[in-house]
Design a protein around this motif. Structure first.
Motif, mmCIF file in Angstrom:
data_model
loop_
_atom_site.group_PDB
_atom_site.id
_atom_site.type_symbol
_atom_site.label_atom_id
_atom_site.label_comp_id
_atom_site.label_asym_id
_atom_site.label_seq_id
_atom_site.Cartn_x
_atom_site.Cartn_y
_atom_site.Cartn_z
ATOM 1 N N CYS A 17 -8.908 77.957 50.060
ATOM 2 C CA CYS A 17 -8.190 76.898 50.788
ATOM 3 C C CYS A 17 -9.053 76.326 51.918
ATOM 4 O O CYS A 17 -8.848 75.187 52.345
ATOM 5 N N ASP A 21 -9.540 73.259 48.592
ATOM 6 C CA ASP A 21 -8.782 73.373 47.335
ATOM 7 C C ASP A 21 -7.299 73.582 47.666
ATOM 8 O O ASP A 21 -6.961 74.449 48.488
ATOM 9 N N PRO A 22 -6.401 72.840 47.035
ATOM 10 C CA PRO A 22 -4.970 72.951 47.363
ATOM 11 C C PRO A 22 -4.333 74.166 46.689
ATOM 12 O O PRO A 22 -3.544 74.035 45.775
ATOM 13 N N ARG A 24 -2.823 76.861 48.531
ATOM 14 C CA ARG A 24 -1.891 77.617 49.365
ATOM 15 C C ARG A 24 -0.517 77.686 48.690
ATOM 16 O O ARG A 24 -0.238 76.919 47.751
ATOM 17 N N SER A 28 -0.789 73.135 49.591
ATOM 18 C CA SER A 28 -1.678 72.456 50.545
ATOM 19 C C SER A 28 -3.010 73.219 50.649
ATOM 20 O O SER A 28 -3.218 74.218 49.963
ATOM 21 N N HIS A 29 -3.882 72.704 51.488
ATOM 22 C CA HIS A 29 -5.154 73.407 51.742
ATOM 23 C C HIS A 29 -5.358 73.497 53.250
ATOM 24 O O HIS A 29 -4.545 72.978 54.026
ATOM 25 N N LYS A 30 -6.432 74.152 53.664
ATOM 26 C CA LYS A 30 -6.752 74.221 55.102
ATOM 27 C C LYS A 30 -8.239 73.965 55.245
ATOM 28 O O LYS A 30 -8.999 74.841 55.674
ATOM 29 N N HIS A 31 -8.662 72.784 54.805
ATOM 30 C CA HIS A 31 -10.092 72.472 54.769
ATOM 31 C C HIS A 31 -10.742 72.647 56.148
ATOM 32 O O HIS A 31 -10.274 72.088 57.139
ATOM 33 N N CYS A 49 -9.731 82.646 45.778
ATOM 34 C CA CYS A 49 -8.339 82.698 46.240
ATOM 35 C C CYS A 49 -7.688 83.906 45.573
ATOM 36 O O CYS A 49 -7.319 83.844 44.389
#
Ligand code: SF4
Length: 320
Positions: A17, A21-22, A24, A28-31, A49
């Motif tokens: 994430c 990459d989405p 979560r 969502s992601h946490k770029h 992941c």
């Protein structure tokens, strides 16, 4: 031993994430741009992941950690979901790949990936008892106790980023210079090259390591190498203070004194003092030390990693 940092990228693991990459639980992601854009300049990032890898889909019911018979990863809303053993087995499964990595960047607060900020809840899920590691990260730490690990969010801070880079470079250098040939003489050479950099992180722990190194015959070759690597990584994990850095710079200055004239000696001493007082960046002192370095015929000072290119000079963090 003259330790060189390689021009090619160093393999480092990262939570998926964090590379955008989405994956979560909510899709969502946490770029982290600091990770992919800044650190991506010197790291070859390999993304994992664990929750997707063990078959939880995207989106998926969120999990959290509860303190039960042991720490367990269970569904936040459905406690029939329990992926404790799955997450740990996955960390074991990728062991051969992690063996080739030189560091791991993990997503903070995650029940799987957090390194130090994951909440551990009471069994009823209400009160937080502690903040510590997620289950995947904890098993990685168990399997690879010396591997540099850091949370993606903390890498936004320049001093923590610099510290992580220093640890990754050291771990990588150990793998290239010592892992295949861990004879005590080789280990001692490595320690010697890192001596002043270690001093900049902790004088008492470096002195204790020096004493241990001088008793190398007391333990087996394998135990000696493992203990020295562990202690080096532990010392480097402490943030270098201005006071300890000043001390290490003064030691370096001491080696060059005999090759400088009176004015040069005074100018170098003045610069170190200005660094100590916070008026000059460490890069100014290092540049001057390196300028005078060729005058010394002694291998010891030429081998010091402290005087080699710093992460800051690669443009990856700020000078302090
Ligand atoms: S924190 Fe870890 S488990 Fe959670 S989405 Fe990111 S990579 Fe996957």
């Amino acid at each position: 031993m003259n330790i060189q940092f390689l021009p090619n990228k160093i393999p480092v693991g990262i939570s998926r994430c964090a590379v955008g990459d989405p994956v979560r639980y909510n899709g969502s992601h946490k770029h982290s741009k600091v990770c992919t854009q800044l650190l991506g300049n010197c790291f070859e990032l390999q993304a994992y992941c664990p929750e997707v890898a063990i078959g939880l889909g995207v989106p998926r019911p969120p999990i959290h950690l509860i303190v039960s018979d042991r720490l367990r990863a269970v569904g936040r809303d459905d406690t029939n979901i329990d992926v404790t053993e799955d997450l740990e087995s996955y960390a074991d499964e990728i062991g051969p790949e992690v063996e080739l990595l030189r560091g791991f960047i993990l997503m903070q607060k995650s029940p799987s990936c957090g390194v130090r900020t994951t909440p551990h809840y009471k069994e009823d899920g209400r009160a937080v008892l502690a903040h510590s590691a997620g289950l995947f990260a904890a098993r990685l730490r168990e399997n690879f106790p010396h591997l540099p690990m850091e949370e993606a969010g903390r890498l936004n801070a320049s001093d923590i980023r610099e510290n992580f880079l220093t640890r990754v470079f050291a771990y990588d250098a150990w793998s290239r210079y010592v892992s295949d040939d861990p004879r005590p003489a080789r280990v001692i050479e490595f320690y010697t090259a890192y001596k002043y950099l270690l001093l900049a992180h902790s004088q008492p722990l470096t002195r204790a390591l020096g004493q241990f190194v001088s008793n190398s015959r007391a333990v087996s070759t394998e135990d000696f190498a493992s203990e020295v690597r562990g202690r080096i990584m532990e010392i480097l994990s402490l943030l270098a203070s201005r006071k300890d850095r000043t001390n290490a710079l003064m030691h370096s200055q001491g080696h060059l004194k005999g090759y400088l004239n009176k004015e040069e000696r005074a100018e170098l001493a003045q610069l170190i003092e200005e660094y100590r007082q916070g008026h000059k960046p460490i890069s100014a002192v290092l540049t001057m030390l390196r300028h005078y370095l060729p005058r010394s015929p002694h291998h010891f000072i030429h081998s010091q990693v402290l005087l080699a290119a710093e992460p800051a000079e690669l443009g990856l963090c700020e000078f302090r």
